[in-house]
Design an enzyme around this catalytic site. Structure first.
Site, PDB file in Angstrom:
ATOM      1  N   ASP A 119     -10.193  -5.454  -3.594  1.00 55.48           N
ATOM      2  CA  ASP A 119      -9.524  -4.464  -2.699  1.00 55.48           C
ATOM      3  C   ASP A 119     -10.734  -3.406  -2.969  1.00 55.48           C
ATOM      4  O   ASP A 119     -10.655  -2.626  -3.762  1.00 55.48           O
ATOM      5  CB  ASP A 119      -8.257  -4.250  -2.963  1.00 55.48           C
ATOM      6  CG  ASP A 119      -7.564  -3.252  -2.225  1.00 55.48           C
ATOM      7  OD1 ASP A 119      -8.093  -2.321  -1.641  1.00 55.48           O
ATOM      8  OD2 ASP A 119      -6.499  -3.383  -2.105  1.00 55.48           O
ATOM      9  N   HIS A 142      -7.323  -6.045   0.463  1.00 54.00           N
ATOM     10  CA  HIS A 142      -6.336  -5.149   1.020  1.00 54.00           C
ATOM     11  C   HIS A 142      -5.440  -5.622   2.079  1.00 54.00           C
ATOM     12  O   HIS A 142      -4.472  -5.083   2.464  1.00 54.00           O
ATOM     13  CB  HIS A 142      -6.488  -3.743   0.989  1.00 54.00           C
ATOM     14  CG  HIS A 142      -5.618  -2.801   1.088  1.00 54.00           C
ATOM     15  ND1 HIS A 142      -4.921  -2.407  -0.207  1.00 54.00           N
ATOM     16  CD2 HIS A 142      -4.898  -2.003   1.961  1.00 54.00           C
ATOM     17  CE1 HIS A 142      -4.121  -1.357   0.040  1.00 54.00           C
ATOM     18  NE2 HIS A 142      -4.077  -1.039   1.371  1.00 54.00           N
ATOM     19  N   SER A 184       1.029  -1.303   0.132  1.00 51.75           N
ATOM     20  CA  SER A 184       0.038   0.108  -0.003  1.00 51.75           C
ATOM     21  C   SER A 184       0.873   1.498  -0.024  1.00 51.75           C
ATOM     22  O   SER A 184       1.492   1.585  -0.907  1.00 51.75           O
ATOM     23  CB  SER A 184      -0.934  -0.071   1.185  1.00 51.75           C
ATOM     24  OG  SER A 184      -1.884   1.040   1.181  1.00 51.75           O
TER      25      SER A 184
END
Length: 290
Positions: free
Chosen positions: A231, A268, A153
């Site tokens: 996600d 995620h 991320s």
């Protein structure tokens, strides 16, 4: 040179993971912590280095606790370094107001806005300071002539940015659900608008999609990106991997050099990361152990 203090040490998969702390000049004199995993050794071996950069709200413990990296790194004979995601306790007004900015959200850049510039210098902390501090502690057997980097991320953004900006340091890069085009994403607008005097325009220096345009179709580039098509942050246009793919193709990179994979049904979380962690370790081992 700041001296390291051992906070905790644990045996794992035959090797040892150790948490250290020291007074960081790069972060304005604050205490900084990081973890180093070293595989089992006879004492004469120096191990290649793989850096892991964690994401928003995380710290130096998130990767080793949740990522599932240590077993495969031990098997491959690769050391891991897990830095923190931001300075801690800087006392900057507003740094704890929003999980997307400030504490836990350093974005792996060197801040230039006056309010943040003293402490929020994570690029200098990782690229310059940590290698020097670790090498000064001669008991840590790492070979910094062989380095790779990966992250998740915000940390995936950091990994891609540091790799593309410092090609002389890293032989490969991979990322899980990275913020691939932050100058076009809400997270990037928040971070760059706060940390950088030049705002989003200055933020192009920290944007993988912009940076890859400047590298050209160099055969030495080795990038692997995985993201999940379930996600929520991908759906909210925070990640924008398609923009990175388009920029890489326009710059002349074949998919063998810049591989971006959509993983059906994955989100995620670290359930996603730990699923593909073994492939990422093997990817880096191919170049680190060449």
């Amino acid at each position: 040179m700041a001296s390291l203090e051992t906070v905790q040490s644990n045996k794992s998969f035959g090797g040892v993971i150790t948490k250290y702390k020291f007074e960081s000049k790069a972060l304005g004199g604050l205490n900084a912590q990081f973890n180093v995993f070293v595989p089992e050794s006879d004492g004469s071996t120096k191990f290649p280095v793989l850096w892991y950069l964690a994401g928003l709200t995380c710290n130096e413990d998130t990767g080793p606790w949740k990522g599932g990296f240590l077993r495969d790194a031990a098997d491959a004979g690769i050391a891991l370094i897990f830095p923190d995601t931001s300075p801690r306790g800087a006392g900057v007004q507003g740094e704890d107001d929003d999980w997307q900015f400030g504490t836990g959200a350093g974005f792996y850049l060197n801040a230039t806005a006056d309010k943040w510039a003293k402490n929020y210098r994570m690029r200098a902390h990782i690229i310059e300071e940590l290698p020097a501090v670790i090498q000064a502690a001669t008991s840590i057997p790492l070979d910094f002539t062989r380095q790779s980097i990966f992250g998740h991320s915000m940390g995936g953004l950091g990994a891609l940015t540091l790799y593309l900006k410092h090609r002389d340091l890293f032989v490969s890069c991979s990322a899980f659900a990275p913020i691939s085009n932050p100058t076009n994403a809400p997270w990037g607008h928040t971070a760059f608008g706060g940390y950088l005097k030049g705002g989003v325009d200055e933020g192009k220096e920290y944007d993988p999609t912009e940076l890859i345009k400047t590298v050209g179709g160099d055969a030495g580039v080795h990038i692997l990106v995985d993201y999940g098509d379930a996600d929520n942050f991908y759906k909210q246009k925070q990640l924008l991997p398609e923009n990175l793919v388009a920029a890489a193709e326009k710059a002349g990179f074949p998919t063998s050099q810049v591989t971006v994979r959509a993983q059906p049904g994955y989100d995620h979380s670290y359930y996603f990361i730990s699923t593909f962690a073994p492939e990422h370790i093997k990817f880096h081992a191919k170049f680190l152990k060449a």
